[in-house]
Design a protein around this motif. Sequence first.
Motif, PDB file in Angstrom:
ATOM      1  N   PHE A  47      16.447 104.480  88.163  1.00  0.00           N
ATOM      2  CA  PHE A  47      15.974 103.248  87.539  1.00  0.00           C
ATOM      3  C   PHE A  47      17.164 102.628  86.818  1.00  0.00           C
ATOM      4  O   PHE A  47      17.646 103.183  85.824  1.00  0.00           O
ATOM      5  CB  PHE A  47      14.845 103.545  86.550  1.00  0.00           C
ATOM      6  CG  PHE A  47      13.706 104.318  87.160  1.00  0.00           C
ATOM      7  CD1 PHE A  47      12.685 103.664  87.820  1.00  0.00           C
ATOM      8  CD2 PHE A  47      13.675 105.701  87.091  1.00  0.00           C
ATOM      9  CE1 PHE A  47      11.637 104.373  88.394  1.00  0.00           C
ATOM     10  CE2 PHE A  47      12.634 106.421  87.660  1.00  0.00           C
ATOM     11  CZ  PHE A  47      11.615 105.757  88.317  1.00  0.00           C
ATOM     12  N   HIS A  48      17.651 101.510  87.320  1.00  0.00           N
ATOM     13  CA  HIS A  48      18.805 100.835  86.735  1.00  0.00           C
ATOM     14  C   HIS A  48      18.328  99.901  85.622  1.00  0.00           C
ATOM     15  O   HIS A  48      18.179  98.696  85.808  1.00  0.00           O
ATOM     16  CB  HIS A  48      19.597 100.095  87.815  1.00  0.00           C
ATOM     17  CG  HIS A  48      20.179 101.037  88.813  1.00  0.00           C
ATOM     18  ND1 HIS A  48      21.421 101.600  88.645  1.00  0.00           N
ATOM     19  CD2 HIS A  48      19.680 101.566  89.953  1.00  0.00           C
ATOM     20  CE1 HIS A  48      21.671 102.416  89.652  1.00  0.00           C
ATOM     21  NE2 HIS A  48      20.624 102.412  90.458  1.00  0.00           N
ATOM     22  N   MET A  49      18.060 100.525  84.486  1.00  0.00           N
ATOM     23  CA  MET A  49      17.528  99.821  83.326  1.00  0.00           C
ATOM     24  C   MET A  49      17.876 100.610  82.072  1.00  0.00           C
ATOM     25  O   MET A  49      18.186 101.798  82.154  1.00  0.00           O
ATOM     26  CB  MET A  49      16.005  99.676  83.433  1.00  0.00           C
ATOM     27  CG  MET A  49      15.271 101.015  83.517  1.00  0.00           C
ATOM     28  SD  MET A  49      13.491 100.897  83.766  1.00  0.00           S
ATOM     29  CE  MET A  49      12.942 100.458  82.122  1.00  0.00           C
ATOM     30  N   ARG A  50      17.815  99.945  80.934  1.00  0.00           N
ATOM     31  CA  ARG A  50      18.034 100.649  79.676  1.00  0.00           C
ATOM     32  C   ARG A  50      16.804 101.503  79.398  1.00  0.00           C
ATOM     33  O   ARG A  50      15.684 101.003  79.402  1.00  0.00           O
ATOM     34  CB  ARG A  50      18.241  99.661  78.535  1.00  0.00           C
ATOM     35  CG  ARG A  50      18.606 100.355  77.234  1.00  0.00           C
ATOM     36  CD  ARG A  50      18.838  99.360  76.112  1.00  0.00           C
ATOM     37  NE  ARG A  50      19.501  99.971  74.995  1.00  0.00           N
ATOM     38  CZ  ARG A  50      18.950 100.850  74.164  1.00  0.00           C
ATOM     39  NH1 ARG A  50      17.713 101.234  74.340  1.00  0.00           N
ATOM     40  NH2 ARG A  50      19.640 101.360  73.166  1.00  0.00           N
ATOM     41  N   PRO A  51      16.999 102.809  79.164  1.00  0.00           N
ATOM     42  CA  PRO A  51      15.852 103.644  78.804  1.00  0.00           C
ATOM     43  C   PRO A  51      15.203 103.117  77.528  1.00  0.00           C
ATOM     44  O   PRO A  51      15.890 102.795  76.559  1.00  0.00           O
ATOM     45  CB  PRO A  51      16.476 105.024  78.578  1.00  0.00           C
ATOM     46  CG  PRO A  51      17.736 105.007  79.380  1.00  0.00           C
ATOM     47  CD  PRO A  51      18.236 103.593  79.274  1.00  0.00           C
ATOM     48  N   LYS A  52      13.882 103.024  77.565  1.00  0.00           N
ATOM     49  CA  LYS A  52      13.152 102.509  76.409  1.00  0.00           C
ATOM     50  C   LYS A  52      12.098 103.533  75.988  1.00  0.00           C
ATOM     51  O   LYS A  52      11.394 104.076  76.832  1.00  0.00           O
ATOM     52  CB  LYS A  52      12.460 101.193  76.754  1.00  0.00           C
ATOM     53  CG  LYS A  52      13.427 100.048  76.975  1.00  0.00           C
ATOM     54  CD  LYS A  52      12.671  98.750  77.140  1.00  0.00           C
ATOM     55  CE  LYS A  52      13.525  97.530  77.230  1.00  0.00           C
ATOM     56  NZ  LYS A  52      14.774  97.589  77.854  1.00  0.00           N
ATOM     57  N   PRO A  53      11.963 103.751  74.686  1.00  0.00           N
ATOM     58  CA  PRO A  53      10.906 104.659  74.219  1.00  0.00           C
ATOM     59  C   PRO A  53       9.542 103.978  74.260  1.00  0.00           C
ATOM     60  O   PRO A  53       9.451 102.756  74.113  1.00  0.00           O
ATOM     61  CB  PRO A  53      11.320 104.975  72.779  1.00  0.00           C
ATOM     62  CG  PRO A  53      12.162 103.819  72.360  1.00  0.00           C
ATOM     63  CD  PRO A  53      12.815 103.282  73.601  1.00  0.00           C
ATOM     64  N   LYS A  54       8.512 104.751  74.488  1.00  0.00           N
ATOM     65  CA  LYS A  54       7.151 104.211  74.456  1.00  0.00           C
ATOM     66  C   LYS A  54       6.807 103.877  73.013  1.00  0.00           C
ATOM     67  O   LYS A  54       6.948 104.710  72.124  1.00  0.00           O
ATOM     68  CB  LYS A  54       6.160 105.218  75.022  1.00  0.00           C
ATOM     69  CG  LYS A  54       4.749 104.684  75.038  1.00  0.00           C
ATOM     70  CD  LYS A  54       3.924 105.311  76.109  1.00  0.00           C
ATOM     71  CE  LYS A  54       2.593 104.613  76.185  1.00  0.00           C
ATOM     72  NZ  LYS A  54       2.226 104.330  77.533  1.00  0.00           N
ATOM     73  N   GLN A  55       6.370 102.652  72.780  1.00  0.00           N
ATOM     74  CA  GLN A  55       6.001 102.231  71.439  1.00  0.00           C
ATOM     75  C   GLN A  55       4.543 102.577  71.168  1.00  0.00           C
ATOM     76  O   GLN A  55       3.731 102.691  72.092  1.00  0.00           O
ATOM     77  CB  GLN A  55       6.215 100.730  71.280  1.00  0.00           C
ATOM     78  CG  GLN A  55       7.665 100.322  71.444  1.00  0.00           C
ATOM     79  CD  GLN A  55       7.828  98.817  71.428  1.00  0.00           C
ATOM     80  OE1 GLN A  55       7.007  98.087  71.964  1.00  0.00           O
ATOM     81  NE2 GLN A  55       8.894  98.355  70.808  1.00  0.00           N
ATOM     82  N   ASN A 107       9.501 110.121  73.324  1.00  0.00           N
ATOM     83  CA  ASN A 107       8.955 108.801  73.623  1.00  0.00           C
ATOM     84  C   ASN A 107       9.583 108.194  74.875  1.00  0.00           C
ATOM     85  O   ASN A 107       8.931 107.437  75.596  1.00  0.00           O
ATOM     86  CB  ASN A 107       9.108 107.870  72.429  1.00  0.00           C
ATOM     87  CG  ASN A 107       8.181 108.267  71.294  1.00  0.00           C
ATOM     88  OD1 ASN A 107       7.090 108.766  71.526  1.00  0.00           O
ATOM     89  ND2 ASN A 107       8.613 108.061  70.069  1.00  0.00           N
ATOM     90  N   LEU A 108      10.851 108.524  75.160  1.00  0.00           N
ATOM     91  CA  LEU A 108      11.465 108.112  76.425  1.00  0.00           C
ATOM     92  C   LEU A 108      10.712 108.756  77.591  1.00  0.00           C
ATOM     93  O   LEU A 108      10.405 108.110  78.588  1.00  0.00           O
ATOM     94  CB  LEU A 108      12.943 108.522  76.470  1.00  0.00           C
ATOM     95  CG  LEU A 108      13.893 107.816  75.501  1.00  0.00           C
ATOM     96  CD1 LEU A 108      15.252 108.503  75.512  1.00  0.00           C
ATOM     97  CD2 LEU A 108      14.031 106.350  75.845  1.00  0.00           C
ATOM     98  N   LEU A 168       7.072 107.190  78.239  1.00  0.00           N
ATOM     99  CA  LEU A 168       7.076 105.926  78.971  1.00  0.00           C
ATOM    100  C   LEU A 168       7.375 106.167  80.449  1.00  0.00           C
ATOM    101  O   LEU A 168       6.717 105.607  81.323  1.00  0.00           O
ATOM    102  CB  LEU A 168       8.088 104.959  78.366  1.00  0.00           C
ATOM    103  CG  LEU A 168       7.984 103.538  78.905  1.00  0.00           C
ATOM    104  CD1 LEU A 168       8.154 102.531  77.788  1.00  0.00           C
ATOM    105  CD2 LEU A 168       8.988 103.282  79.984  1.00  0.00           C
ATOM    106  N   LEU A 169       8.338 107.031  80.737  1.00  0.00           N
ATOM    107  CA  LEU A 169       8.669 107.349  82.130  1.00  0.00           C
ATOM    108  C   LEU A 169       7.466 107.957  82.849  1.00  0.00           C
ATOM    109  O   LEU A 169       7.132 107.541  83.967  1.00  0.00           O
ATOM    110  CB  LEU A 169       9.856 108.313  82.193  1.00  0.00           C
ATOM    111  CG  LEU A 169      10.213 108.809  83.592  1.00  0.00           C
ATOM    112  CD1 LEU A 169      10.743 107.678  84.464  1.00  0.00           C
ATOM    113  CD2 LEU A 169      11.208 109.954  83.517  1.00  0.00           C
ATOM    114  N   LEU A 170       6.791 108.921  82.232  1.00  0.00           N
ATOM    115  CA  LEU A 170       5.633 109.561  82.868  1.00  0.00           C
ATOM    116  C   LEU A 170       4.535 108.552  83.185  1.00  0.00           C
ATOM    117  O   LEU A 170       3.939 108.588  84.263  1.00  0.00           O
ATOM    118  CB  LEU A 170       5.078 110.677  81.980  1.00  0.00           C
ATOM    119  CG  LEU A 170       5.955 111.903  81.756  1.00  0.00           C
ATOM    120  CD1 LEU A 170       5.253 112.900  80.837  1.00  0.00           C
ATOM    121  CD2 LEU A 170       6.357 112.552  83.061  1.00  0.00           C
TER     122      LEU A 170
END
Length: 120
Positions: A6-14, A75-76, A79-81
């Motif tokens: 995934f070519h994106m900035r990893p983001k934590p689930k809010q 949290n990263l 969101l991925l899961l």
Amino acid sequence: MMLIEFHMRPKPKQRPRHNAEGDTYTPDATKTAEEEIALTTRTYMNAEGESTLQGDVWIDVDFDMKGYRRADLDNLVKLLLDGLQKGGAYTDDKQVTVIKARVRYGCEENLIRCWIGAVE
């Protein structure tokens, strides 16, 4: 075994938020990131002829981040899961019984590299 990048900035689930009327909603940044992961997952699976994993699943993931701003690893992963589930990698994130996850800061590019497969 699948390797999805995934070519994106990893983001934590809010955390869920509440509006003035007391309704609960998911923040837009979380929805957008989950949708991007889901779309990339579906695209990869269709191109590679992969089908939805059944039974127990393992995941090995690297979260590469350009900067040094810290994020909670749990949290990263959450969101991925959720994005992988929405993309059809598996039907329920309860199937994930093994997780190995790393976050690396100061990388050359933002990238999530995820290996996923059925537990043997």
